[in-house]
Design an enzyme around this catalytic site. Structure first.
Site, PDB file in Angstrom:
ATOM      1  CD  GLU A 119       8.157  -4.537  23.957  1.00 27.80           C
ATOM      2  OE1 GLU A 119       9.312  -5.007  23.957  1.00 27.80           O
ATOM      3  OE2 GLU A 119       7.131  -5.234  24.087  1.00 27.80           O
ATOM      4  CE  LYS A 196      11.445  -7.264  25.869  1.00 28.98           C
ATOM      5  NZ  LYS A 196      10.563  -7.341  24.677  1.00 28.98           N
ATOM      6  CB  CYS A 233       7.699  -6.434  26.930  1.00 35.64           C
ATOM      7  SG  CYS A 233       6.519  -7.582  26.134  1.00 35.64           S
TER       8      CYS A 233
END
EC number: 3.5.1.6
Length: 393
Positions: A119, A196, A233
């Site tokens: 990430e 994300k 994540c």
């Protein structure tokens, strides 16, 4: 919490357990044993010279009469930042590009078809500071920024799909920032991007100071080597996030992360493996390494003293298969490349065996979730009816 000097769970088990006990513990912790890949000698030599760990494993699948094996090799990269966070932005980016280029060359030697970086790989994970400058200067265009152009060259040179998670500057929409993964085809063309979906507000993870939840849904990319998705994540904590990538056809879901030991290390071995089992797909969890110190102190909102670092990024990258087996992890304290050979036929084989997609009852959950998100929703809680309760005596 274990410090950076503690290398890995695997090393600890191998050091202290007798062979028979070790085999049983690994059977329970890792499922069906993976095969060690015979990696090229020149790749192992190059990794040693460049000071990063290189490990290789393979998952098998049953032989079929009507389908040939669908073999693909993925490479997961975990790394620390090579320069201090106080160094000029351009120098930090250049140093990271150089480090990644060296690792990608070794991945190519190992026959990797799809490589994924961690990430926000081209910058420090500075979102804990809540400062805008200089950290927002690392943001780039997903379509034609410096890092995307760099990855396009890598992809074309090595005939390799590249998954490149960056801090995106969306110039078409007012220059807003996003936490984005760019997917680049092995031809060198940008296939697209994903963002994300879930943004943490946990401890020092102050990411919503910089960007908000993604707005691109759950895209799956049909590459030459299989259908891939990227669950960035914090999204790994949300089962429905994994589910939607699976519903859209993902065979491999990457989870590029930046997470620290005190917060999540006990969860790390469980979540991606759980997702692989529940969704009949391969999952690839990768995390950065090391401790990043920032020039100015910041606080966590927990009454503790101000500090200069977010915590220790514990690496431990691994791959999990749809049958619940998984590779050993990379170390907690060293840059590394994990090469894993997958047979995508295993996805359908396990789907046929466990039938989670057939028995999933999506229509029932869709109906109940549609009700649950309404402002006037009343939870379906059954309580004892005192009027009808039998009297005593």
């Amino acid at each position: 919490m274990a410090g950076p000097e503690w290398q890995s769970l695997e090393q600890c088990l191998e050091k202290h357990l007798p062979p028979d006990d070790l085999a049983q513990v690994k059977r329970i912790l890792y499922g069906k044993q993976t095969r060690n890949l015979d990696l090229p000698r020149e790749a192992l030599k190059a990794a040693s010279e460049r000071n990063f760990e290189l490990k290789g494993y393979a998952f098998g699948a049953a032989k079929e009469q009507q389908r040939c094996p669908q073999i693909v090799r993925v490479g997961l990269v975990q790394n620390r930042i090579p320069l201090p966070t106080s160094a000029p932005v351009a120098e930090q980016v250049s140093a990271l590009h150089k480090s990644i280029e060296e690792i990608a060359e070794v991945a190519a030697m190992c026959g990797v078809n799809i490589i994924c970086f961690q990430e926000a790989w081209n910058m420090p994970f500075a979102f804990c500071t809540r400062e805008k400058l200089p950290w927002t200067e690392f943001a780039e265009s997903a379509e034609d920024g410096l890092t995307t152009r760099f990855c396009q060259k890598l992809a074309k040179k090595h005939n390799m799909v590249v998954v490149s998670p960056i801090l995106e500057r969306d110039r078409e929409h007012g220059g807003v920032l996003w936490n984005t993964a760019v997917v680049i085809s092995n031809s060198g063309l940008v296939m697209g991007k994903t963002r994300k979906n879930h943004i943490p507000r946990v401890g020092d993870f102050n990411e919503s100071t910089y960007y908000m939840e993604g707005n691109l849904g759950h895209p799956v990319f049909q590459t030459q080597f299989g259908r891939i998705a990227v669950n960035i994540c914090y999204g790994r904590h949300h089962p429905l996030n994994w589910l939607m990538y699976s519903i859209n056809g993902a065979e491999i879901i990457f989870n590029p992360s930046a997470t620290i030991g005190e917060l999540s290390e006990s969860l790390w071995p469980i979540e991606a493996r759980n997702a692989a089992i529940a969704n009949h797909c391969f999952t690839c969890a990768l995390n950065r390494v090391g401790q990043e110190h920032f020039p100015n102190e910041f606080t966590s909102g927990d009454g503790k003293k101000a500090h200069h670092d977010l915590g220790y990024f514990y690496g431990s990258s691994y791959v999990a298969a749809p049958d619940g087996s998984r590779t050993p992890g990379l170390s907690r304290n060293q840059d590394g490349l994990l090469v894993t050979e997958l047979n995508l036929n295993l996805c359908q084989q396990i789907n046929d065996f466990w039938t989670f997609k057939m028995t999933g009852r999506l229509e029932m959950y869709a109906r109940e979730l549609a009700e649950a998100v309404k402002p006037n929703y009343s939870p379906n809680i059954v309580k004892e009816d005192l009027v009808l309760a039998p009297s005593s005596g």
